[in-house]
Design an enzyme around this catalytic site. Structure first.
Site, PDB file in Angstrom:
ATOM      1  N   GLY A 174       0.786  -1.233   0.000  1.00  0.00           N
ATOM      2  CA  GLY A 174       0.000   0.000   0.000  1.00  0.00           C
ATOM      3  C   GLY A 174       0.815   1.278   0.000  1.00  0.00           C
ATOM      4  O   GLY A 174       0.482   2.236  -0.703  1.00  0.00           O
ATOM      5  N   THR A 175       1.881   1.310   0.774  1.00  0.00           N
ATOM      6  CA  THR A 175       2.689   2.535   0.854  1.00  0.00           C
ATOM      7  C   THR A 175       3.330   2.862  -0.488  1.00  0.00           C
ATOM      8  O   THR A 175       3.292   4.007  -0.949  1.00  0.00           O
ATOM      9  CB  THR A 175       3.764   2.409   1.954  1.00  0.00           C
ATOM     10  OG1 THR A 175       3.100   2.285   3.219  1.00  0.00           O
ATOM     11  CG2 THR A 175       4.678   3.616   1.995  1.00  0.00           C
ATOM     12  N   ASN A 223      -8.726   3.195   8.202  1.00  0.00           N
ATOM     13  CA  ASN A 223      -8.015   2.145   8.931  1.00  0.00           C
ATOM     14  C   ASN A 223      -8.128   2.251  10.452  1.00  0.00           C
ATOM     15  O   ASN A 223      -7.842   1.287  11.159  1.00  0.00           O
ATOM     16  CB  ASN A 223      -6.535   2.158   8.538  1.00  0.00           C
ATOM     17  CG  ASN A 223      -5.901   3.529   8.701  1.00  0.00           C
ATOM     18  OD1 ASN A 223      -6.337   4.491   8.060  1.00  0.00           O
ATOM     19  ND2 ASN A 223      -4.909   3.642   9.548  1.00  0.00           N
ATOM     20  N   GLN A 251      -7.691  -1.210   3.402  1.00  0.00           N
ATOM     21  CA  GLN A 251      -8.559  -1.767   4.453  1.00  0.00           C
ATOM     22  C   GLN A 251      -9.840  -2.385   3.898  1.00  0.00           C
ATOM     23  O   GLN A 251     -10.411  -3.278   4.509  1.00  0.00           O
ATOM     24  CB  GLN A 251      -8.941  -0.682   5.471  1.00  0.00           C
ATOM     25  CG  GLN A 251      -7.857  -0.355   6.474  1.00  0.00           C
ATOM     26  CD  GLN A 251      -7.568  -1.473   7.462  1.00  0.00           C
ATOM     27  OE1 GLN A 251      -8.358  -2.381   7.660  1.00  0.00           O
ATOM     28  NE2 GLN A 251      -6.408  -1.405   8.077  1.00  0.00           N
ATOM     29  N   SER A 294      -2.710  -3.809  -0.267  1.00  0.00           N
ATOM     30  CA  SER A 294      -1.668  -4.586   0.421  1.00  0.00           C
ATOM     31  C   SER A 294      -2.190  -5.995   0.663  1.00  0.00           C
ATOM     32  O   SER A 294      -3.316  -6.158   1.128  1.00  0.00           O
ATOM     33  CB  SER A 294      -1.321  -3.962   1.776  1.00  0.00           C
ATOM     34  OG  SER A 294      -0.412  -2.909   1.623  1.00  0.00           O
ATOM     35  N   HIS A 334      -1.285  -8.210   2.939  1.00  0.00           N
ATOM     36  CA  HIS A 334      -1.393  -8.683   4.339  1.00  0.00           C
ATOM     37  C   HIS A 334      -2.750  -8.369   4.976  1.00  0.00           C
ATOM     38  O   HIS A 334      -3.108  -8.959   5.982  1.00  0.00           O
ATOM     39  CB  HIS A 334      -0.243  -8.149   5.198  1.00  0.00           C
ATOM     40  CG  HIS A 334      -0.286  -6.678   5.466  1.00  0.00           C
ATOM     41  ND1 HIS A 334       0.186  -5.745   4.575  1.00  0.00           N
ATOM     42  CD2 HIS A 334      -0.725  -5.985   6.534  1.00  0.00           C
ATOM     43  CE1 HIS A 334       0.034  -4.543   5.081  1.00  0.00           C
ATOM     44  NE2 HIS A 334      -0.524  -4.644   6.270  1.00  0.00           N
ATOM     45  N   THR A 388      13.026  -6.834  -9.813  1.00  0.00           N
ATOM     46  CA  THR A 388      12.562  -8.220  -9.936  1.00  0.00           C
ATOM     47  C   THR A 388      11.354  -8.443  -9.035  1.00  0.00           C
ATOM     48  O   THR A 388      11.376  -8.107  -7.859  1.00  0.00           O
ATOM     49  CB  THR A 388      13.694  -9.197  -9.560  1.00  0.00           C
ATOM     50  OG1 THR A 388      14.808  -8.939 -10.409  1.00  0.00           O
ATOM     51  CG2 THR A 388      13.257 -10.647  -9.709  1.00  0.00           C
ATOM     52  N   CYS A 428       0.948   1.640  11.578  1.00  0.00           N
ATOM     53  CA  CYS A 428       2.026   2.383  10.928  1.00  0.00           C
ATOM     54  C   CYS A 428       2.468   3.596  11.746  1.00  0.00           C
ATOM     55  O   CYS A 428       3.463   4.228  11.444  1.00  0.00           O
ATOM     56  CB  CYS A 428       1.588   2.817   9.534  1.00  0.00           C
ATOM     57  SG  CYS A 428       1.093   1.399   8.557  1.00  0.00           S
TER      58      CYS A 428
END
Length: 356
Positions: free
Chosen positions: A46-47, A126, A154, A174, A176, A212, A301
């Site tokens: 996400g960042t 979030n 989120q 993201s 995760h 990569t 974060c």
């Protein structure tokens, strides 16, 4: 990692095998959003997605204007990126929210200017879980040249998100947050817009993101997306809503004084942000941590910092007691009712202990 170890950019057998895996995942993700496969760009999460969308849109369109619009409740990955662009001479409008953390589309409409080149507004918050009026914003921007970006990190695991239908140009995700691996994600980029690469180097991802690809992470993300069917999303939503109701019912029964931060009628089901008047959130967290309970005061974060939640400040104003007396409770895939009951009991006992 042991079977498909080739570099997806290599032309030998092992590279082709890896490349095929990469493209299979791209198709899976594209189907989940009902977009074209090549509109998906793999990245580190996400960042990176937020930074790419915001910085590259701003720098590549600065000749058309230098005005950007966002909200006061964005994730640090958007918020801090906007602050960085202000230092480069861009003009940023931070739209306010009301006491329920809601954004008025009319405020955005009034803030739009001829030189507005980007609007970046999150899909779901979030910290308080509020869903923002993304579809309405997309409709409003149809007649405006500004690029529309949304941080959907989120929301992707629980909400129906259709970028083309909602008028979204750029969207960050993201892995995760949907039970995939950490450190991997993707950026959706509509064919309708052009966007220079944020990272320079090789020609990976159709020259849109050098470096990569993290094949093991991308494969894990693909599996997580595959498992996240509409039916699964619906089941999780019902389960998490029930968990919220269980906690609130227990708190009511124990006559614990609390208030829900945000809008309980329009939010993500896996986030519950509560204000417990006269109970220090830091003290509450410390006690709960010692009892094996993991909750937070805000975004992971910004955890570990003494900075107050900018989201709660945006809602209540600076120095409001809720800012230092609120906690964020979030649910995940492997939580069950027994754990929620156990948590509620520990939470109530701990609050009573702190207050007396």
């Amino acid at each position: 990692m042991s079977q498909t170890f080739g570099n997806p950019s290599s032309i030998h057998h092992f590279g082709r095998q890896a490349h095929r895996k990469l493209e299979d995942v791209r198709q899976i993700i594209a189907r989940s959003l009902q977009v074209k496969a090549h509109e998906i760009i793999f990245n580190s999460g996400g960042t990176e997605g937020d930074n790419t969308a915001i910085i590259e849109t701003a720098l590549s369109r600065k000749d058309q204007g230098r005005h950007l619009i966002t909200t006061t409740i964005e994730h640090p990955a958007v918020f801090e990126t906007m602050k960085y662009l202000e230092k480069l001479g861009f003009d940023v409008t931070y739209l306010p929210v009301n006491k329920k953390g809601e954004l008025a589309v009319s405020d955005l409409e009034n803030a739009l200017r001829e030189d507005t080149i980007l609007v970046s507004i999150m899909f779901g918050n979030n910290e308080i879980g509020n869903l923002l009026p993304i579809k309405e914003i997309g409709e409003l921007l149809q007649d405006h040249p500004a690029v529309f970006h949304t941080d959907a990190v989120q929301a992707y695991g629980s909400e129906r998100i259709l970028p083309h239908e909602f008028g979204i140009d750029l969207l960050s995700i993201s892995a995760h947050k949907i039970n995939g691996p950490k450190g991997v994600g993707f950026l959706f980029k509509s064919d309708e817009i052009s966007l220079p690469s944020f990272l320079h180097g090789g020609e990976q991802e159709e020259k849109r993101r050098a470096g990569t690809e993290n094949l093991a992470g991308i494969t894990g993300m693909g599996k997580a997306v595959e498992l996240l069917t509409e039916e699964e999303k619906s089941e999780r939503h019902q389960k998490y809503t029930k968990y919220q109701q269980l906690i609130l019912a227990q708190l009511d029964q124990a006559q614990i004084d609390y208030q829900i931060n945000g809008n309980p009628e329009n939010k993500l089901a896996h986030i519950l942000n509560l204000w417990f008047p006269k109970v220090s959130s830091d003290l509450l967290l410390m006690h709960l941590d010692l009892k094996g309970v993991a909750i937070s005061t805000g975004s992971a974060c910004t955890a570990g910092t003494v900075e107050p939640s900018h989201v709660l400040e945006a809602i209540y104003g600076e120095n409001h007691p809720a800012i230092k007396e609120s906690v964020r409770i979030s649910f995940g895939l492997n939580n069950d009712e027994e754990q929620i009951q156990q948590f509620s009991t520990i939470l109530i006992e701990t609050i009573q202990k702190i207050k007396h």
